[in-house]
Motif scaffolding. Structure first.
Motif, short mmCIF file in Angstrom:
data_model
loop_
_atom_site.label_atom_id
_atom_site.label_comp_id
_atom_site.label_asym_id
_atom_site.label_seq_id
_atom_site.Cartn_x
_atom_site.Cartn_y
_atom_site.Cartn_z
N LEU A 199 0.83 -1.21 0.00
CA LEU A 199 0.00 0.00 0.00
C LEU A 199 0.86 1.25 0.00
N ASP A 200 1.93 1.25 0.78
CA ASP A 200 2.83 2.39 0.79
C ASP A 200 3.47 2.61 -0.58
N GLU A 201 3.86 1.50 -1.23
CA GLU A 201 4.43 1.62 -2.57
C GLU A 201 3.41 2.17 -3.56
N MET A 202 2.17 1.71 -3.44
CA MET A 202 1.12 2.21 -4.35
C MET A 202 0.86 3.69 -4.10
N LYS A 203 0.89 4.11 -2.84
CA LYS A 203 0.70 5.53 -2.53
C LYS A 203 1.82 6.36 -3.14
N ALA A 204 3.04 5.86 -3.05
CA ALA A 204 4.18 6.57 -3.64
C ALA A 204 4.03 6.65 -5.16
N GLN A 205 3.62 5.55 -5.78
CA GLN A 205 3.39 5.56 -7.23
C GLN A 205 2.27 6.52 -7.59
N PHE A 206 1.23 6.55 -6.78
CA PHE A 206 0.12 7.45 -7.03
C PHE A 206 0.57 8.91 -6.96
N GLU A 207 1.39 9.23 -5.98
CA GLU A 207 1.90 10.60 -5.87
C GLU A 207 2.74 10.97 -7.09
N SER B 172 0.40 11.43 -10.01
CA SER B 172 -0.39 12.66 -9.93
C SER B 172 0.47 13.87 -10.27
#
Length: 179
Positions: free
Chosen positions: A70-78, A81
């Motif tokens: 989840l942390d990796e996905m959040k970083a990818q999302f940032e 974006s």
């Protein structure tokens, strides 16, 4: 006569001892069964507890893996974006440059030949020149038959462009089917 009296007493005592021993034996058997059941219950409880602890540790490990993902996905999302924001800014800047270029071409064309842009009635024939309608004063744009870009257009222009582009995509299929 004395012998007779002693014998019955001894016989009576033996019967009483046998009944006491049978109660002790029954109680000891019951106690042994209860202790066996208790030992089996304790061992079953410890096995269940170990299994539950193993499940809890496996769940914790899986939860940690999912938290990392989840942390990796959040970083990818940032990151994505930020890229989308940069692309949006680039497309807005590009559309503004295109609009400015169209305006400069229109103003250059209007200043070079002001007589061609103004409608003048034909005096000799008594009729107005129909080639100089208000629509012809604006510089004519080439029909964008292949351009399906929506950036920088009004909602009405976007709807018209979408209809035209969908029509272009559908028309080759219809021709292929009719053959």
């Amino acid at each position: 006569m004395t012998t007779r009296s002693e014998e019955p007493e001894v016989v009576v005592e033996e019967k009483a001892v046998k009944s006491r021993l049978s109660i002790v034996v029954i109680l000891s058997i019951l106690l042994g069964i209860l202790l066996t059941i208790f030992a089996a219950g304790v061992s079953f409880h410890f096995q269940q507890r170990r299994a539950m602890e193993a499940e809890v540790t496996a769940a914790k490990v899986e939860l940690q893996e999912k938290a990392k993902a989840l942390d990796e996905m959040k970083a990818q999302f940032e990151v994505l974006s930020k890229q989308v924001y940069a692309l949006r800014e680039y497309s807005i800047a590009r559309s503004h440059k295109a609009v400015d270029a169209d305006k400069t071409k229109a103003t250059a064309g209007a200043s070079a030949d002001p007589a061609a842009n103004s409608p003048q009635p034909s005096v000799a024939s008594g009729k107005c020149d129909t080639s100089a309608t208000p629509d012809s004063r604006k510089p004519k744009k080439k029909p964008d038959s292949e351009n399906c870009e929506l950036v920088g257009k009004t909602p009405e222009e976007q709807a018209a462009t979408l209809k035209r582009c969908v029509g272009l995509m559908d028309s080759p299929r219809d021709k292929a089917r009719s053959r």
